[in-house]
Design a protein around this motif. Structure first.
Motif, PDB file in Angstrom:
ATOM      1  N   VAL A  30       0.860  -1.181   0.000  1.00  0.00           N
ATOM      2  CA  VAL A  30       0.000   0.000   0.000  1.00  0.00           C
ATOM      3  C   VAL A  30       0.899   1.236   0.000  1.00  0.00           C
ATOM      4  O   VAL A  30       1.834   1.345   0.804  1.00  0.00           O
ATOM      5  N   TRP A  31       0.599   2.188  -0.903  1.00  0.00           N
ATOM      6  CA  TRP A  31       1.422   3.387  -1.055  1.00  0.00           C
ATOM      7  C   TRP A  31       0.863   4.525  -0.217  1.00  0.00           C
ATOM      8  O   TRP A  31      -0.353   4.733  -0.118  1.00  0.00           O
ATOM      9  N   PHE A  32       1.772   5.287   0.397  1.00  0.00           N
ATOM     10  CA  PHE A  32       1.439   6.474   1.180  1.00  0.00           C
ATOM     11  C   PHE A  32       2.280   7.630   0.666  1.00  0.00           C
ATOM     12  O   PHE A  32       3.285   7.439  -0.017  1.00  0.00           O
ATOM     13  N   THR A  33       1.844   8.843   1.013  1.00  0.00           N
ATOM     14  CA  THR A  33       2.620  10.037   0.664  1.00  0.00           C
ATOM     15  C   THR A  33       3.023  10.767   1.931  1.00  0.00           C
ATOM     16  O   THR A  33       2.315  10.725   2.952  1.00  0.00           O
ATOM     17  N   LEU A  34       4.151  11.450   1.849  1.00  0.00           N
ATOM     18  CA  LEU A  34       4.687  12.226   2.968  1.00  0.00           C
ATOM     19  C   LEU A  34       5.019  13.616   2.439  1.00  0.00           C
ATOM     20  O   LEU A  34       5.592  13.746   1.346  1.00  0.00           O
ATOM     21  N   SER A  35       4.672  14.648   3.196  1.00  0.00           N
ATOM     22  CA  SER A  35       4.713  16.015   2.671  1.00  0.00           C
ATOM     23  C   SER A  35       6.099  16.651   2.726  1.00  0.00           C
ATOM     24  O   SER A  35       6.236  17.833   3.021  1.00  0.00           O
ATOM     25  N   LEU A  36       7.148  15.888   2.443  1.00  0.00           N
ATOM     26  CA  LEU A  36       8.511  16.403   2.296  1.00  0.00           C
ATOM     27  C   LEU A  36       9.103  15.848   1.019  1.00  0.00           C
ATOM     28  O   LEU A  36       8.875  14.680   0.685  1.00  0.00           O
ATOM     29  N   GLU A  38       6.076   2.789   0.296  1.00  0.00           N
ATOM     30  CA  GLU A  38       5.234   1.595   0.274  1.00  0.00           C
ATOM     31  C   GLU A  38       5.300   0.883   1.621  1.00  0.00           C
ATOM     32  O   GLU A  38       6.384   0.734   2.202  1.00  0.00           O
ATOM     33  N   ILE A  39       4.135   0.449   2.110  1.00  0.00           N
ATOM     34  CA  ILE A  39       4.031  -0.307   3.354  1.00  0.00           C
ATOM     35  C   ILE A  39       3.453  -1.689   3.027  1.00  0.00           C
ATOM     36  O   ILE A  39       2.546  -1.815   2.203  1.00  0.00           O
ATOM     37  N   ALA A  40       4.012  -2.716   3.677  1.00  0.00           N
ATOM     38  CA  ALA A  40       3.548  -4.088   3.448  1.00  0.00           C
ATOM     39  C   ALA A  40       2.032  -4.168   3.656  1.00  0.00           C
ATOM     40  O   ALA A  40       1.478  -3.529   4.564  1.00  0.00           O
ATOM     41  N   ALA A  67      -0.320  10.466   4.425  1.00  0.00           N
ATOM     42  CA  ALA A  67      -1.670  10.049   4.062  1.00  0.00           C
ATOM     43  C   ALA A  67      -1.589   8.974   2.990  1.00  0.00           C
ATOM     44  O   ALA A  67      -0.582   8.869   2.279  1.00  0.00           O
ATOM     45  N   PRO A  68      -2.640   8.129   2.883  1.00  0.00           N
ATOM     46  CA  PRO A  68      -2.646   7.155   1.786  1.00  0.00           C
ATOM     47  C   PRO A  68      -2.532   7.864   0.445  1.00  0.00           C
ATOM     48  O   PRO A  68      -3.068   8.964   0.254  1.00  0.00           O
ATOM     49  N   ALA A  69      -1.803   7.263  -0.472  1.00  0.00           N
ATOM     50  CA  ALA A  69      -1.607   7.867  -1.793  1.00  0.00           C
ATOM     51  C   ALA A  69      -2.953   8.081  -2.477  1.00  0.00           C
ATOM     52  O   ALA A  69      -3.848   7.236  -2.404  1.00  0.00           O
TER      53      ALA A  69
END
Length: 600
Positions: free
Chosen positions: A481-487, A526-528, A552-554
């Protein structure tokens, strides 16, 4: 004058002093190594020699051949022993004792008497041997100087002096001792200096102690040792010891040497291997000479199969049938790499050198290999399946080579087959044999692209610099599962601080994090799949992230909280200057508030 021997083709034994030729023939020598062949040049009989040769190339026999005409002349054997005629100086106790053993059999027909002067041994016993007389003296610099100072060693009759592994003696700080010892020997002596490399310090020493030395190179300067296969084993930084264990289990070696940087590392790894069922001994500088001798003897007679050692403790040792060298800690320079690796592949025997390299040190090992002019294959650490398959092959081979049952066993064998059956007998045998082997470690495999061979450390750095993102650190994700980080890059985001931030924020480990791809203004990671839901729930907990940073989730773009003050401006610069921790800041303010007193 330089004599260079580039051919590796052995030649028949000829033109050697008869006493030594008989000993070589009895020992099974039908051909000589290049360095030994170079010593038979009649033009060198009276010359000083500066010889560079690979460790393990048969140097002891080589200088034994070289000094024989000087010591014996045309005589078949030595006269009665009195003041020594020859002196051999070695950097370590083990190497000195090894040299003494080699010269004992080489000069046996010449009725040689050899005395030793080795640090850590009983000085009174050595002095009594010197008082009885000796033809040859072998020793270490410090102890030899002691004997000379106390009047026990008379070098006035010495005709030849050999400095074995002179580069090691300089590294160990013995130059002053060497100059003192050679100053006590006659000026008209022969001096043979053997070194793996002839760097500046060796060249300066040669000018000081030799006269018009003949330079002999037995291998090309850029030629890799043909009898040693180098392997770079890339592992995750927390699985280095597991990789060492699996490397030893996966090897067919009957004798292995593992190098560590420090004594503490030697103690720790020795204990770990002993707990896993290995027959292991250790060598380090803190050990007494009797302990070191016992450890080496255990390796020689097969009671131990693995020796864990520091660089200094292992200098000069020669272990028979040593065909595996493992660098548990990465060598810091090419000289250390070559000297460590030179413990195997000696005198025509094949050897394997394995460098255990955490992923983040890949560039460092490539630089060391490049400086040492060596090439290596990059491989993954052996896994459980690989090792168990090897176990099964060994078990089958052992059963196939077993002798048929004799009369005493035939009745029991027949009963077993009748009552149990061949399949259950074979299964019981297999289980017993598998249980006798140490259990291999479970390693997380690296991505295939991480094992691609690179020509140099610079190539890998430039490739990483232009890559669109960071390759996976964790296991290959299945439906991650893909996430985004604001940096992003504009905020100087770097995987070194992003990965701990992600793990702490979501309550996961680095193995649960897959690819991290850094874009200009944000980072995707990406998180398992089995950890993603818990990761998302953990993010909702107060205090999971610093103010101004959002994960947040992508695909989702939640509004930034009004109270969240960004720590970074659009140009990537922080919104405020760095401040010291509160306690230090208070002290600084207090100090700043003091006004200097006006002079009265």
């Amino acid at each position: 004058m330089t004599s260079k021997i580039d051919s590796n083709a052995p030649s028949p034994i000829t033109a050697i002093h008869p006493a030594l030729a008989a000993a070589l023939a009895a020992k099974g020598y039908s051909a000589l190594t290049p360095v030994q062949m170079a010593m038979m040049n009649e033009d060198h009989d009276d010359a000083d020699l500066l010889v560079s040769a690979q460790t393990g190339s048969g140097k002891t026999v080589a200088f034994g051949i070289a000094i024989a005409p000087t010591l014996l002349g045309n005589d078949a054997c030595f006269d009665a022993a009195a003041a020594p005629l020859g002196l051999v100086i070695a950097p370590t106790r083990e190497l000195a004792i090894q040299v003494q053993r080699e010269l004992d059999w080489l000069y046996a027909a010449a009725q040689v008497r050899i005395a030793t002067g080795v640090g850590g041994m009983d000085m009174r016993t050595e002095r009594r041997a010197l008082d009885r007389g000796a033809h040859l003296v072998v020793g270490t610099p410090g102890r030899l100087r002691d004997h000379i100072t106390r009047g026990a060693l008379d070098l006035s009759a010495v005709r030849a002096v050999v400095l074995d592994e002179a580069d090691e003696m300089l590294d160990l700080g013995f130059r002053e001792d060497l100059e003192f010892i050679l100053g006590a020997a006659p000026q008209e002596r022969r001096t043979l200096l053997f070194s793996a490399t002839v760097r500046r310090g060796i060249a300066e020493l040669a000018k000081t102690v030799q006269k018009n030395a003949v330079r002999i190179e037995t291998t090309g300067s850029t030629e890799q040792h043909a009898d040693i296969e180098y392997q770079v084993m890339l592992v995750r930084r927390d699985e280095r010891e597991h990789a060492i264990i699996n490397t030893l289990l996966d090897s067919d070696s009957s004798s292995a040497l593992v190098f560590c940087h420090t004594r503490e590392a030697v103690r720790h790894l020795t204990a770990r291997l002993a707990n896993r069922g290995f027959r292991v001994v250790s060598l380090s500088g803190e050990m007494a000479q009797s302990e070191r001798s016992n450890a080496l003897q255990s390796m020689r007679d097969g009671r131990a199969s693995v020796c864990v050692a520091t660089d200094v403790a292992a200098r000069g040792i020669d272990l028979p049938n040593l065909d595996l060298v493992v660098h548990a800690d990465l060598p810091s320079n090419p000289e250390t790499l070559l000297h460590r690796s030179g413990r195997t592949g000696r005198a025509g025997r094949k050897g394997i050198c394995v460098l255990i390299v955490p992923e983040h040190r890949r560039g460092a090992v490539q630089r060391v290999l490049t400086l040492a002019k060596l090439t290596a294959t990059v491989r993954a650490a052996p896994g459980i399946a690989d090792i168990e398959a090897r176990y099964r092959r060994r078990i089958i081979d052992a059963a196939a080579s077993a002798a048929p049952p004799d009369e005493a066993e035939s009745d029991v064998v027949a009963e077993l087959l009748d009552r149990v059956g061949p399949e259950r007998v074979a299964a019981a045998f297999l289980r017993t044999q598998m249980a006798a082997h140490p259990v291999p470690e479970d390693l997380v495999p690296l991505p295939a692209e991480a094992l691609e061979t690179k020509t140099s450390g610079r190539d890998r750095r430039s490739a990483d610099k232009h890559a669109p993102g960071r390759e996976p650190r964790g296991p290959d994700m299945q439906d991650g599962v893909w996430f985004t980080l604001s940096l992003g890059r504009k905020h100087r985001a770097d995987p070194k601080f992003l990965l701990p931030m992600i793990c702490n924020a979501g309550g996961v480990t680095k193995r649960d994090v897959g690819a991290i791809r850094i874009d200009d203004t944000e980072t995707r990671f990406e998180i398992a799949a089995d950890k993603a839901a818990g990761f998302a729930d953990q993010l909702k907990q107060p205090g999971s992230l610093e103010n101004g940073i959002i994960i947040a989730p992508a695909g989702e773009t939640p509004e930034r909280p009004r109270y969240a003050k960004p720590k970074f401006k659009p140009d990537g610069k922080p919104t405020r200057k760095h401040q010291a921790p509160s306690a230090d800041r208070g002290k600084a303010m207090k100090h700043k508030s003091r006004k200097p007193k006006r002079p009265s």
